[in-house]
Design a protein around this motif. Structure first.
Motif, PDB file in Angstrom:
ATOM      1  N   LYS A 151      75.431  16.863  62.363  1.00  0.00           N
ATOM      2  CA  LYS A 151      76.403  17.291  63.375  1.00  0.00           C
ATOM      3  C   LYS A 151      77.775  17.520  62.738  1.00  0.00           C
ATOM      4  N   GLN A 152      78.142  16.564  61.898  1.00  0.00           N
ATOM      5  CA  GLN A 152      79.475  16.647  61.301  1.00  0.00           C
ATOM      6  C   GLN A 152      79.608  17.864  60.379  1.00  0.00           C
TER       7      GLN A 152
ATOM      8  N   ASP B 153      71.372  12.478  61.675  1.00  0.00           N
ATOM      9  CA  ASP B 153      71.941  13.134  62.851  1.00  0.00           C
ATOM     10  C   ASP B 153      73.452  13.275  62.736  1.00  0.00           C
ATOM     11  N   ILE B 154      74.086  12.166  62.339  1.00  0.00           N
ATOM     12  CA  ILE B 154      75.548  12.170  62.212  1.00  0.00           C
ATOM     13  C   ILE B 154      75.972  13.179  61.148  1.00  0.00           C
ATOM     14  N   TRP B 155      75.252  13.103  60.026  1.00  0.00           N
ATOM     15  CA  TRP B 155      75.577  14.006  58.908  1.00  0.00           C
ATOM     16  C   TRP B 155      75.466  15.463  59.360  1.00  0.00           C
TER      17      TRP B 155
ATOM     18  N   HIS C  96      77.384  10.522  54.426  1.00  0.00           N
ATOM     19  CA  HIS C  96      76.859   9.677  55.499  1.00  0.00           C
ATOM     20  C   HIS C  96      75.344   9.633  55.417  1.00  0.00           C
TER      21      HIS C  96
ATOM     22  N   GLN D 210      81.175   9.831  53.321  1.00  0.00           N
ATOM     23  CA  GLN D 210      81.598   8.486  53.678  1.00  0.00           C
ATOM     24  C   GLN D 210      82.574   7.973  52.637  1.00  0.00           C
TER      25      GLN D 210
END
Lengths: 374, 610
Positions: free
Chosen positions: A292-293, A288-290, A284, A303
């Motif tokens: 957190k995940q 931020d998304i990366w 990803h 992705q």
């Protein structure tokens, strides 16, 4: 013998975005460094479990601006890689760095953290052009940083962007010759390209500036090749020049289509699993998304992750391999097409077995490869 | 109901008038027809869409009639008798002269409709001559007299001068506002003749005027009864095709279909007979009763001959089957459309199509693109050449690609036409020059008032190549043009071939007069040079006649295309680019080492003359 493996680690943050850059880079007010270190470590653990023992031949911290990392982050990541796979002295560990005084002052710390090579993005020795490129350093500052890099590390790369607006063969030759006196044994010299989703793309299409046409940029490429050759550099890849054995081992892994892991947001990987499948991965892009995940799942935040067909692997291998002066075995290709390209002067045959692109062929390698593979 | 009572529903000959309307495009023919329908109560006001008889969208949009239509009107004249008026709306364009001739053959009279602001046009004239050939009584009608620019008296005089119909007989009407419509209806009854012959007691003899496919009713057949009766349930024989069918519907158009179950002598109407395939119905055929056949067939019509040919290729190769189906569907209602599959190296699989003329070609292309959602590449229009071989054989050449070797050819004949051009005299100079440029030979030049009538002998080959567009642009749209085929004549014709890196491009082959070959070849080479993108190989573009190069251009190789950096992450993008290149190649044609996008050929074919 263990299978070799290269690691690419992406640090996505920059102080500001350069208008030409289409890499996965972001500007953030605050970054939680320990969390990032933890996320990288989760990924490393995951891949260690997946792939087992490997020989780590190179590590590359790219970005973004990885010289903005806290050296402690670098250190803990490298320590963990050492714990997972073991790190030998022969492992090339490169960090991309912007040549500002602030970053140069951290070089010592990075060295202590385990970095043994830096790739310094000088980009230009022309103050106006640096401004145009959105760089935050002056030519003088950059050259000072290069001096610090040369004193600190055994190996460093001097990186520039040319074929800039209004550049002529004369002005570039002068600039490159000036740069030569500061270079170590490696240089990456790229032509400016206008990429979609960049501020330059919009401005270029509005006609705010022009870049040299294909004739001038071809002349600029040729004079670059001449100057570098005369200075004792081998143009081992289209845009990369090295003296002696100083080629970037990490990048050579890409171009020879060896295995590499993509760690960090937006990073790409290519690796054989123990089941013998070549996988392509893409993480990803959004930091931020990366983050957190990865922290939540303790796994890479991918992705895309799929195995490549034989044909796709072949295509990628050729797309990369023909960029190298060492070339590729001619037996891989259709004889008729090879003959046409040999006759046309785009390829040459070495030792009756190896094909490599001539200077003419390198200049239009997209067409050459397109012709060979479609 | 008995048969006798049904018979009573048919009209005696004396109370029937069958007539056609002859008019130039946009002289108001369809509006006038609509007004006649409305006045006779065929449709309520609210049912009137503009131009009721032009069913196809394309007919309404272009304001032209492609298919002949027929409608029966009931008109009670001043003598108190209710007359049956059968009106045929005929196509106005020269390409559909064949349809016109069929319509005229089934009528006894014609209205010649002329725009009061514009006067007689060339096409109208051709149709008038056809009507005269069919022994028609012709009623001149000056239309649009309510327009400010109308000059009805002057136009009536022009009609007298050019056509020879007395100006005093001309009716002044406006289809749009309804002025003069009642006088016109009265004149139709009093001045046009009733059907000349026709006996109810004779065996059935009816003319198959036209046929078309209706998705609900199957094949509809338009008929004109000569003798006897057509009845529902009757077993009829089609004398040429020898098919025997039972009639399941008999009626007329009002313009809505009205079932009457019977049509008598002199009447026009439609029948259906459970026919699914239109090829079973041959226009001009004679329909008779199976158990009581008439002795002699009607003379019928000459079959239509395609005059203009071009090939149609789908832009997307996967549309080939759709194109085949679509042509099949159009052919259902257009017997004059001819086509057969063709394979081109440059453009892939397509069809070689024959058309009645240029407008016909344009309309078919437009209908294919619009009604069947196809993207088409048409090749340059061409004509049929007669090739006389040295061994005495004569070959008809439909496609320049198939031209035999020059050594084996004795001579080549091309079709010539007699063109009639009517123009305001101020444009005469430009039009004479145009005809001269197109290898024309003047036959005659006359004046009627300020209008000139030019008659020229011209090679059809030169006419199919944007002649009509040039004529319209030179005359600012005022000149009109009509032609008829005169025959074939030998000429110094050559096949002009375009070669890319030595390979001939079949789609660009054309037959031209030797004198024009060099300039046409040079134009094509120059244009291709601009249209073909530079690549890694040098490209030679040549125009050749036989083995001889008459024009050449060279496209230098592309020097640089590589974008510099390529790291781990760029590889996916690079590969996608490669996949795209691969897909793009499907739309490319290979010439030696060179891939040329199809679009280059398409655009080269759009070339005008200048």
């Amino acid at each position: 013998m263990l299978e070799p493996l290269a690691l690419y680690i992406h640090w996505p943050y920059c102080l500001s975005k350069c208008p030409y850059c289409d890499f996965n880079s972001h500007v953030a007010k605050t970054v939680d460094h320990p969390q990032w270190a933890q996320a990288y470590i989760h990924e490393i653990n995951y891949y260690k479990n997946l792939l087992g023992a490997r020989n780590i031949t190179s590590i590359f911290f790219g970005g973004g601006t990885p010289s903005l990392m806290a050296p402690e982050t670098t250190q803990s990541v490298l320590a963990h890689i050492d714990k997972a796979w073991g790190l030998s002295d022969a492992c090339e560990i490169t960090l991309e760095a912007n040549p500002t005084s602030v970053e140069a002052s951290k070089f010592q710390d990075f060295k202590r953290a385990g970095i043994n090579r830096v790739s310094v993005g000088v980009q230009s020795l022309n103050a106006q052009d640096l401004k145009f490129l959105g760089r935050e350093h002056s030519p003088e500052e950059a050259l000072k940083a290069v001096e610090v890099a040369a004193q600190t590390f055994d190996r460093f790369s001097f990186d520039m962007i040319y074929a800039r607006p209004k550049q002529t063969v004369d002005s570039w030759s002068q600039e490159l010759c000036q740069a030569l006196s500061y270079m170590g044994n490696h240089a990456s010299l790229y032509q400016l390209t206008i990429e979609p989703n960049t501020p330059f793309f919009t401005r270029y299409n509005r006609g705010e500036f022009h870049i040299p046409d294909d004739k001038i940029s071809a002349d600029l490429y040729e004079v670059t090749e001449d100057i570098m050759r005369d200075a004792g550099f081998n143009s081992y890849e289209l845009s990369n020049y090295a003296r002696g054995e100083e080629a970037s081992r990490h990048n050579m892994t890409y171009w020879r289509y060896g295995d590499y892991l993509g760690i960090g947001p937006g990073a790409h990987g290519r690796y054989y699993t123990n089941a013998g499948q070549k996988f392509a991965t893409r993480a990803h892009r959004a930091p931020d998304i990366w983050l957190k995940q990865v922290l939540d799942t303790q796994k890479p935040a991918l992705q895309d992750c799929f195995s490549l067909t034989e044909e796709e692997q072949f295509q990628e291998k050729v797309l990369m391999g023909l960029r190298l002066s060492e070339g590729m075995p001619s037996s891989l290709f259709e004889a008729k097409k090879v003959d046409a390209l040999l006759n046309n002067g785009d390829l040459e045959m070495r030792d009756n077995a190896t094909l490599c692109a001539t200077r003419q062929g390198r200049l239009r390698l997209n067409s050459v490869i397109g012709y060979l593979l479609t | 109901m008995t048969d006798a009572s049904k018979n009573n529903e048919t009209k005696p000959l004396a109370h029937i008038r069958n007539f056609a309307i002859i008019a130039h495009i946009d002289h108001g023919k369809s509006t006038l027809a609509d007004r006649l329908i409305q006045t006779c109560g065929g449709l309520e006001e609210r049912e009137m869409t503009e131009q009721v008889l032009d069913n196809m969208d394309i007919e309404r949009e272009r304001g032209i009639t492609i298919k002949a239509q027929t409608v029966r009107l009931a008109y009670t004249a001043k003598d108190g008798i209710e007359y049956q008026l059968n009106l045929m709306d005929t196509p106005g364009h020269v390409d559909f002269a064949y349809e016109v001739s069929r319509s005229l053959a089934s009528c006894e009279g014609s209205l010649l409709v002329v725009d009061a602001t514009q006067g007689v046009e060339a096409q109208t004239l051709a149709n008038v001559y056809q009507a005269l050939d069919n022994d028609h009584e012709i009623l001149p009608v000056i239309n649009k007299i309510d327009l400010p620019a109308a000059e009805p008296e002057r136009i009536a005089e022009q009609v007298e001068e050019v056509v020879g119909l007395p100006a005093v007989d001309a009716l002044h009407v406006s289809g749009k506002s309804g002025i003069g419509i009642n006088d016109l209806l009265e004149a139709i009854v009093t001045k046009l003749p009733a059907p000349h012959e026709g006996k109810g007691e004779e065996p059935l003899k009816a003319l198959l005027v036209d046929s078309w496919y209706d998705p609900y009713l199957g094949v509809m057949i338009l008929v004109r009864v000569i003798d006897g009766y057509l009845r529902k349930g009757q077993k009829v024989r089609f004398m040429n095709t020898k098919a025997v069918r039972e009639l399941d519907r008999v009626g007329f158009f009002s313009p809505k279909p009205v079932m009457t179950g019977i049509l008598g002598p002199g009447e026009m109407g439609f029948i259906t007979a459970g026919i699914k395939d239109i090829s079973e119905t041959q226009v001009g055929d004679t329909i008779t009763e199976e158990k009581n056949q008439c002795k002699e067939k009607l003379p019928g019509f000459k079959p239509s001959i395609p005059m203009v040919f071009c090939s149609l290729f789908p832009v997307d190769a996967s549309d080939f089957e759709t194109l085949r189906d679509s042509l099949g569907k159009l052919k259902l209602n257009d017997a004059s459309l001819h086509y057969e599959p063709e394979q081109s190296q440059a453009l892939g699989l397509g069809f070689r199509c024959g058309f009645l003329g240029l407008l016909h070609m344009e309309i078919i292309q437009e209908r294919l693109e619009r009604e069947f959602d196809l993207d088409l590449i048409p090749t340059a229009p061409s004509v049929v050449y007669k090739i006389h071989m040295t061994n005495g054989e004569v070959i008809e050449l439909y496609n320049p690609v198939d031209m035999p070797e020059v050594q084996k050819i004795d001579k080549i004949e091309e079709p010539w036409i007699k063109a009639t051009i009517l123009t305001p005299d101020e444009y005469l100079g430009g039009l004479l020059k145009l005809c001269q440029e197109r290898r024309g030979e003047q036959i005659n030049l006359t004046y009627a008032g300020t209008r000139a009538m030019m008659e020229y002998k011209l090679p059809l080959n030169e006419v199919v190549f944007d002649f009509y567009d040039r004529l319209k642009s030179i005359s600012r749209g005022y000149a009109s043009f009509d032609y008829e085929l005169m025959g074939y004549d030998a000429n110094d014709l050559v096949k002009l071939e375009i070669r890319v890196n030595g390979d001939p491009v079949d789609a660009l082959a054309m037959i031209v007069h030797r004198e024009n070959a060099e300039s046409r070849g040079r134009q094509l080479c120059e244009r291709l040079k601009d249209l073909i993108p530079r690549q890694m190989f040098k490209i030679a573009i040549q125009a050749a006649i036989g083995g001889k190069i008459i024009a050449a251009e060279h496209l230098s190789a592309l020097r640089k295309d590589v974008t510099a950096k390529c790291y781990g992450g760029d590889i996916s993008r690079k590969r996608k680019l490669l996949e795209k290149q691969k897909k793009g190649k499907a739309k490319m044609r290979q010439y030696g080492n060179v891939d040329i996008p199809q679009s280059a050929f398409i655009n080269a074919l759009k070339m005008g003359d200048g």
